[in-house]
Design an enzyme around this catalytic site. Structure first.
Site, PDB file in Angstrom:
ATOM      1  N   HIS A 153     -26.223 -52.283  11.743  1.00  0.00           N
ATOM      2  CA  HIS A 153     -27.405 -51.467  11.507  1.00  0.00           C
ATOM      3  C   HIS A 153     -27.349 -50.128  12.225  1.00  0.00           C
ATOM      4  O   HIS A 153     -28.374 -49.494  12.458  1.00  0.00           O
ATOM      5  CB  HIS A 153     -28.668 -52.235  11.904  1.00  0.00           C
ATOM      6  N   GLY A 154     -26.143 -49.751  12.643  1.00  0.00           N
ATOM      7  CA  GLY A 154     -25.938 -48.405  13.145  1.00  0.00           C
ATOM      8  C   GLY A 154     -26.399 -48.106  14.558  1.00  0.00           C
ATOM      9  O   GLY A 154     -26.654 -46.949  14.894  1.00  0.00           O
TER      10      GLY A 154
END
Lengths: 188, 411, 261
Positions: A153-154
């Site tokens: 999710h970065g």
């Protein structure tokens, strides 16, 4: 036995009767809880699992700028041999800029209170939803802060393993560790 | 269901009333376990149904938890059980509860069966109730046998070998059946795996049959020590609190004895050789099942013919299915059967003697004793029960339960 | 009716007793000894178990494995963590190096006791065809338990001291090991212990045959049932609780039934 106090052939007076019922009910509740305990306790880690809860790692072969992954308690632990630039970068950040404020020094101190800024040891599990962030292997993307980058999710971590950007709420956890010599570290 | 007094219950709690209107579980409990009219004259033998239920629940609870740490593989089963005993938190306690629990479950059920035999609880209109009970016994035996294999000790392995080999006595297809049971050419990993799966499954089938047993029980209500039907409210009491409290007391007393075994003599009922890992190349000196199967094992060995032995052993249980029709007596309870009563005691003694024979190698005295025991067992059910019912003159029955209870109190 | 039930039970008991009397067999049972760990209040004698470990390590471990135990377990019989670490470090344990090649490294707390032979076949080959049994559960795995073990360790009779009848009845030769309590009397294991075989630390008891046999039995009893003390402790609490509970339940039951009797 308690029964000897009860007059036979009659109900006994109401207070004694109530007391008896309450006492028996309480006894049954205690018994039920005590019986439940071994069943719940059974699910805790077993003694042989606990016996393997610490590992020793020789960090001598890790060159400056490199990092390795070791398995500890079934999860990855990153050990990074930081460059002087990494350390400088980590130390120069203002705490107010951090989502989860923590000094770099606090994160590189072993359980004997000895500070070794060149060694960063963190649990390699993203604090968002448990993925393993990239950045340990050579050639991995390290994100904008030159630390780790979680592909799920970065989330982006800096050279101290602190969260800088993305959905993760907290820094990568630092396990309890102890340098038993300059090259041997005991994790757990 | 049983005739209940008065109107259906009214629940003051709105949530309970809402649920009950849609799914009448509370009405059911109220009717079957609270107001349910129960004969007022039970003795303590009537506790053993409740006790057996508690043991069943305890066995399933401990079993599920054990299964979370057990590995059904021939190279790991023994060690995984020992890991439960040594390393898993409270593992030793759960395992000893399960191991000893099997014995105590059977003990409770055997007393329950004796109660049924002595007081004629199998007689009309309770024949199906009794048959369901025999089905439960059979399922329990299968479950216990397969459970005993799981620790994969010497007796586990050789017990499994001997018992599965029983089926080879069947003409023509016997050997194929045994190979099919094993999933191979000997008791081995496939056997262990399927026994584990079935050992986990069967208890839930037992629960289902127990539910039917209870439903059947509540149609006509319980029998009682006098064996006469209640004639009105003066003969009965509501199940709660009278029998909930009495059962509670009985259960706790039973659990005291159980706890003494679990904590102080956990291995007293087991075989030491089962603490030796299974070795398919070495048979132990003696192969004996757990105590609760010994009488049937003695019957198996009493017959000097393979097929005959197997048939007699299964026949010993099969005969129980037809007991309701073998008994020709007009009265239920042995309290009023002056002759048959002693034969019931004799049957119990016979079964105990068979059990002792089953525990020893078939040599010397044990051979004739086990044969006499087997003969009496079948004589009792097949000849004595129908014949004695016709010729025995029962004692006069009291006019009602209340009458008998009050008279006894005066005396 | 109750009287008849009682008489029935008595008749059964008599019959059972008769059958058990017939069952008495002519096997030589080792004499019963009192053990520190017996009975509901039993505990392990730590000092004896530690001496027993010394006997195991210096004598038994040459042939018998103790495969279900880890070195860490030794802390349960009162050895300190440092002592146990030192004991573990004495042995070399097979492992893999970081590059996957087989190596030997010093033992750790979490390692299982090192086996004297790499596998069962090797153990059998080195011992005349039959592998010496693992001792982890020995005290629970034999009829008679600790008495049997003590009996075996102390039950050797030298060939010269056997009566001619014994030699004839069991066809004993000079090369056989005769043991009073072993089924069949001829045992593959030569007498493992003799006075002074092990040197106990100063201040302890003398290392006589009986003392060593009793110590190693205490140690192996612990090895078979390490949670015995917790079991007894919990058991006493549970039984006392249930007795009190039963008393209360009886009172409640009487109260409930008071108007019906």
């Amino acid at each position: 036995m308690a029964s000897s106090t009860i007059p036979s052939g009659a109900h006994g007076d109401p207070t004694r009767r109530d007391f008896l019922m309450v006492a028996t009910g309480a006894m049954a509740a205690v018994g039920a809880i005590a019986t439940a305990w071994p069943f719940i306790n059974n699910l805790n880690p077993a003694a042989d699992t606990l016996a393997l809860s610490s590992i020793e790692v020789n960090v001598k072969p890790i060159a400056v700028g490199q990092a390795i992954t070791v398995k500890w308690r079934g999860r990855p632990v990153f050990i990074r041999h930081r460059t002087p630039e990494d350390i400088k970068e980590a130390e120069s950040v203002k705490l107010s800029e951090l989502p989860d404020p923590e000094t770099d020094t606090a994160r590189v101190t072993d359980s004997a209170k000895k500070v070794r800024p060149e060694w960063l040891i963190v649990v390699g599990v993203c604090t968002h939803l448990g993925c393993v962030p990239l950045g340990t292997k050579q050639g991995d993307p390290r994100g904008e802060y030159n630390g780790w980058f979680c592909p799920c999710h970065g989330s982006q971590y800096d050279t101290s393993g602190r969260i800088r950007k993305g959905p993760a709420p907290a820094n990568l956890a630092v396990p309890s560790y102890l340098f038993t010599s300059d090259t041997l570290v005991k994790i757990g | 269901m049983a005739s209940s007094h008065g109107a259906p219950p009214v629940f003051n709690n709105k949530v309970i009333a809402w649920i009950d209107h849609r799914l009448p579980i509370f009405s059911y409990v109220e009717k079957e376990y609270h107001t349910f009219p129960t004969p007022r004259n039970f003795n303590y033998f009537w506790n053993f149904g409740a006790i057996a239920t508690v043991m069943l629940v305890l066995m399933i609870a401990t079993g599920v938890v054990l299964a979370t740490n057990y590995t059904p593989h021939v190279t790991m089963a023994f060690d995984s059980v020992e890991r439960i005993m040594r390393d898993v938190p409270s593992g030793w306690l759960i395992r000893y509860m399960h191991m000893t629990g099997a014995s105590f479950f059977f003990a409770a059920v055997y007393v329950h069966i004796f109660r049924g035999l002595y007081y004629g609880s199998y007689k009309a209109p309770r024949e199906l109730l009794w048959i369901l009970g025999v089905v439960i016994l059979l399922l329990m035996m299968a479950t216990a046998f397969m459970g005993y294999v799981l620790p994969w000790g010497q007796m586990s392995f050789w017990g499994a070998t001997v018992i599965t080999n029983l089926f080879s006595a069947i003409p023509v297809v016997g050997d194929s059946i045994v190979t099919w049971l094993w999933g191979g050419f000997a008791v081995d990993n496939p056997t262990l795996n399927r026994f584990f799966a079935l050992h986990y499954l069967l208890p839930f089938i037992i629960v289902a049959v127990v539910a039917l047993h209870v439903v059947a029980l509540h149609i006509h209500g319980s029998n009682n020590p006098l064996g006469i039907d209640p004639k009105g409210p003066q003969d009965t009491v509501p199940f709660h609190p009278y029998y909930t409290m009495k059962d509670g007391f009985g259960v706790i007393c039973f659990l005291i004895v159980y706890a003494i075994f679990v904590f102080f003599y956990p291995n007293a009922l087991g075989e030491p050789v089962n603490y030796v890992p299974a070795n398919p190349l070495v048979t132990p000196n003696e192969i004996v099942p757990e105590w609760y199967l010994l009488p049937f094992y003695a019957i198996l060995r009493a017959v000097p013919d393979k097929l005959g032995g197997v048939l007699c052993m299964f026949g010993a249980i099969a005969v129980l299915f037809v007991v309701p029709w073998l008994d020709t007596s007009r009265v239920r309870s042995c309290t009023f059967r002056p002759i048959y009563k002693w034969f019931v005691f004799l049957l119990v003694a016979d079964v105990i003697m068979l059990g002792i024979c089953g525990a020893h190698p078939p040599e010397g005295w044990y051979v004739p004793l086990s044969r006499i025991g087997t003969i009496y067992y079948f004589f009792h059910f097949i000849i004595l029960l129908p014949v004695l019912g016709k010729i025995e003159r029962p004692l006069p029955l009291p006019p009602s339960i209340a009458d008998a209870v009050l008279k006894k109190k005066v005396a | 009716m109750r009287k008849l039930l009682v008489s029935g039970v008595i008749a059964l008991a008599a019959l059972g007793a008769g059958a058990v009397a017939i069952a008495a067999e002519s096997v030589v049972h080792p004499p019963h000894r009192h053990w520190h760990f017996q009975g509901p209040f039993g505990t392990y004698d730590r000092a004896a178990a530690q001496r027993g470990f010394q006997v195991y390590k210096e004598v038994c471990a040459a042939c018998h494995s103790l495969s279900l135990l880890s070195y860490r377990n030794l802390m349960e019989i009162g050895l300190s963590e440092d002592q146990v670490k030192a004991i573990a470090a004495e042995v070399q344990v097979p492992d893999l190096s970081e590059d996957g090649s087989p190596i030997e490294r010093p033992g750790r707390l979490s390692d299982r006791f090192k086996k004297p032979f790499p596998n069962e076949l090797a153990a059998a080959a080195a011992n005349g065809g039959k592998a010496p049994p693992d001792l982890s559960l020995m005290v629970k795995a034999r009829e008679g338990g600790p008495d049997y073990l003590f009996g075996i360790l102390t039950g050797y009779v030298p060939f010269e001291k056997l009566t001619p009848e014994q030699i004839k009845e069991f066809s004993v030769t000079k090369d056989d090991n005769f043991n009073l309590y072993f089924p069949g009397h001829k045992i593959a294991m030569p007498a493992p212990l003799s006075d002074g075989k092990v040197t106990y630390i100063e201040g302890g008891p003398k290392a006589t045959l009986d003392q060593m046999a009793s110590d190693v039995t205490e140690f192996l009893a612990w090895a078979s049932e390490p949670h015995l003390e917790a079991r007894n402790r919990t058991g006493i609490r549970v039984v006392l609780f249930l007795l009190a509970f039963a008393g209360l339940m009886y009172a409640v039951k009487r109260q409930v039934w008071a108007d019906k009797h």
